[in-house]
Design a protein around this motif. Structure first.
Motif, short mmCIF file in Angstrom:
data_model
loop_
_atom_site.label_atom_id
_atom_site.label_comp_id
_atom_site.label_asym_id
_atom_site.label_seq_id
_atom_site.Cartn_x
_atom_site.Cartn_y
_atom_site.Cartn_z
N LEU A 1 13.07 -18.64 -7.29
CA LEU A 1 12.56 -19.72 -6.44
C LEU A 1 12.86 -19.44 -4.97
O LEU A 1 11.99 -19.57 -4.11
N LEU B 1 13.57 -16.54 -3.49
CA LEU B 1 12.88 -15.36 -2.97
C LEU B 1 11.41 -15.62 -2.72
O LEU B 1 10.85 -15.20 -1.72
N ILE B 2 10.78 -16.29 -3.66
CA ILE B 2 9.33 -16.42 -3.56
C ILE B 2 8.91 -17.62 -2.73
O ILE B 2 7.95 -17.56 -1.98
N VAL B 3 9.64 -18.74 -2.86
CA VAL B 3 9.17 -19.97 -2.24
C VAL B 3 10.03 -20.39 -1.05
O VAL B 3 9.54 -20.55 0.06
N LEU B 4 11.33 -20.56 -1.29
CA LEU B 4 12.15 -21.20 -0.27
C LEU B 4 12.33 -20.37 0.98
O LEU B 4 12.17 -20.86 2.09
N ILE B 5 12.67 -19.09 0.79
CA ILE B 5 12.90 -18.25 1.97
C ILE B 5 11.62 -18.07 2.79
O ILE B 5 11.62 -18.27 4.00
N PRO B 6 10.52 -17.69 2.16
CA PRO B 6 9.30 -17.56 2.96
C PRO B 6 8.91 -18.85 3.68
O PRO B 6 8.55 -18.82 4.85
N LEU B 7 9.02 -20.01 2.99
CA LEU B 7 8.65 -21.26 3.65
C LEU B 7 9.58 -21.57 4.81
O LEU B 7 9.13 -22.03 5.87
N LEU C 1 8.70 -19.74 7.87
CA LEU C 1 7.62 -20.36 8.64
C LEU C 1 8.19 -21.35 9.65
O LEU C 1 7.84 -21.33 10.84
N LYS D 1 10.13 -19.64 12.44
CA LYS D 1 9.25 -19.02 13.42
C LYS D 1 8.78 -20.05 14.43
O LYS D 1 8.63 -19.76 15.61
N THR E 1 1.22 -20.22 13.40
CA THR E 1 2.37 -20.86 12.78
C THR E 1 2.45 -22.32 13.16
O THR E 1 2.71 -23.19 12.31
N ALA F 1 -0.05 -24.26 11.32
CA ALA F 1 0.30 -24.28 9.90
C ALA F 1 1.40 -25.29 9.64
O ALA F 1 1.38 -26.00 8.63
N LEU G 1 1.42 -28.29 7.08
CA LEU G 1 2.43 -28.30 6.03
C LEU G 1 3.14 -29.64 6.01
O LEU G 1 3.36 -30.24 4.94
#
Lengths: 278, 259
Positions: free
Chosen positions: A25, A27-33, A36, A39, A247, A250, A254
């Motif tokens: 979770l 790696l795929i969702v929390l860190i990338p979000l 954002l 940034k 960003t 976005a 979001l």
């Protein structure tokens, strides 16, 4: 006071399953979000504000939110009818119709996009009739609304259907025996009962329509200030390497999506307490 | 009644018919040429590859997550479920953007990736990761309510009778959830193959190497190659129809089991 982090259990595998779940979770969702949001913090408030209130983008917000709202509203009306037909009537092909309602879920958005454009363009099956009347559908916001109606249709139907199915007939029969007309029964008994589900369906359809990209860009015409949607602007900015701008926009979308998600969750909770009380 | 049926016919039936009509507009010959075109075939291969990686990953995750959520009580469980649902509320384009920010040339990891000559964005790994993100919740969402409903009694009984953890899992849990699993995999796969917005952002749009079927459809359409675009699109449409059929079959099976 006993605060347990976890209730003891004989079942094995808690560490393994939760560990894997959390790692995946994050790696795929929390860190990338979070990346954002981080940034966005590289922009100053002022720059952020300039980016997201630029005139072209304001127009895009207007189009995106406006068309999504109208589409969701249309779907509330027709979704209710669809759910009603599926629950209250028995007819040959009912199961088929039930499955067909899910088509917008299963069909890739790009395919829906080109099919709808082919239909509503001036030369298309439906478009040519409207063309004769002087009404343009494709390449205008009207086309956007139609595309959004298509892809958000199942949401209202699927939220209202179970509630209608679970409704007890006794209430309606009681109303009828007390002299209510069909219309009165509908507006005063049934509608209040299903209104949480209707609202939830509306919110879900609205949320889905907001983020929609694939089915809209073909039929929209994508002219700035007229028929440009927010996801398209994000992509345009990316292609111009304006990462900060993309960003910023976005993040606005979001936040709107998360607020909607919260509203939907609250609505679902409200609807659950309603049915429990009944 | 008539209103509802005509609404469905117009809104759903017509687009469906349009796909196949436009695809076959120039006859079967042109249809087969379009779908056996080299770039189309590579797009098909890539789509299948991406799905073949993303779906099993999310399957394993879904099972692990629902095991943790359904079989145990712990603090923060509801928060976890909310987080798992997050990708559903993120717009597809933003899903792609998130990874461009993370792995793109200007990001924190970007320089390290360039140094080590690893290409993620605008290459296949980027497509896979973006697809994993958008199809992330499907299996878990299916399994969590199902497993919560089934409770822990059967597993506890098996453990009492001497089964090991893994034996319990494979011989008791999996057979109980197999239809939910299949359902989740079906939905996950349909979304993985059809995803457009997210992969559009992370793909290089390079014909033959970073194009999935939906992206290829877009390219063909923008080139005014309408027949070919619809021909390739019809593949996905057929996939969608098969998905719906299988979905129906699973639903029928689960109702049989309930009886």
């Amino acid at each position: 006071m006993n605060i347990a982090l976890r209730k003891p259990s004989v079942i094995p595998g808690f560490g393994l399953s939760l560990g894997f779940t959390l790692t995946y979770l994050s790696l795929i969702v929390l860190i990338p979000l979070s990346g954002l949001f981080l940034k966005t913090f590289t922009l100053t408030w002022e720059k952020f504000w300039i980016e997201v209130t630029d005139e072209r983008i304001m127009h895009a917000y207007y189009i995106t939110f406006g068309c999504s709202f109208i589409a969701a509203l249309i779907n509330v009306f027709f979704g209710l009818i669809m759910a009603w037909i599926l629950v209250r009537y028995r007819f040959p092909g009912r199961k088929f119709l039930d499955s067909v309602v899910d088509l917008p879920f299963a069909l890739p958005t790009a395919v829906a996009g080109i099919a709808l454009t082919a239909l509503y363009a001036p030369g298309g099956w439906i478009g040519k009739y409207f063309e004769a009347l002087g009404i343009k559908i494709a390449f205008t916001p009207a086309g956007i609304v139609i595309a959004l109606v298509f892809i958000s249709l199942p949401f209202v139907v699927r939220t209202v259907q179970p509630v209608l199915e679970d409704m007890e007939h006794e209430i309606e029969e009681a109303a009828a025996s007390l002299g209510a007309t069909r219309w009165q029964t509908f507006t005063m008994i049934i509608l209040p009962h299903i209104s949480p589900a209707l609202l939830t369906g509306f919110a879900m359809a609205f949320a889905r329509a907001l983020g929609e990209y694939g089915s809209v860009i073909f039929i929209a015409g994508n002219m700035p200030m007229v028929s440009e949607i927010v996801p398209l602007i994000i992509i345009t900015k990316l292609e111009q390497y304006d990462y900060a701008g993309a960003t910023a926009i976005a993040v606005v979308m979001l936040v709107a999506s998360f607020v909607l998600l919260l509203i939907i969750n609250l609505l679902q909770k409200w609807s659950q307490t309603r049915t429990v009380k009944d | 009644m008539f209103l509802g049926l005509s609404f469905v016919a117009v809104v759903i039936g017509l687009p469906l018919a349009a796909v196949f009509t436009e695809a076959l507009r120039k006859g079967l010959g042109a249809y087969f040429t379009a779908i056996s075109d080299e770039y189309a075939l590579q797009a098909i291969k890539l789509t299948f590859l991406v799905a073949a990686i993303s779906v099993p990953c999310n399957l394993v995750f879904g099972v692990a997550a629902s095991w943790a959520v359904a079989k145990f009580e712990f603090l923060g469980k509801r928060l976890l479920v909310t987080f798992i649902d997050l990708p559903f509320s993120v717009a597809p384009v933003i899903s792609g953007l998130v990874y461009v920010l993370l792995f793109g040339a200007h990001s924190i990891l970007g320089e390290w990736l360039i140094e080590n000559d690893i290409q993620i964005i605008f290459a296949v790994p980027g497509l896979v990761i973006a697809t994993i993100f958008v199809t992330f919740p499907f299996v878990a969402r299916e399994l969590i309510p199902l497993m919560e409903e089934q409770g822990t009694e059967q597993e506890e009984a098996a453990l009492l009778l001497g089964a090991s953890g893994w034996q319990t899992f494979w011989k008791v849990t999996i057979p109980n959830i197999k239809w939910g699993l299949l359902y989740g995999v079906l939905l996950c796969n349909a979304r993985a193959m059809g995803e457009f917005g997210a992969v559009s952002v992370v793909s290089g749009h390079i014909k033959g190497s970073t194009n999935t079927i939906p992206l290829h459809v877009e390219i063909l359409y923008n080139d005014y190659n309408f027949v070919a675009a619809f021909a390739v699109a019809s593949i996905l449409t057929l996939l969608a129809l098969v998905t719906l059929l299988l979905k129906r079959a699973v639903e029928i099976r689960t109702h049989e089991n309930d009886k």
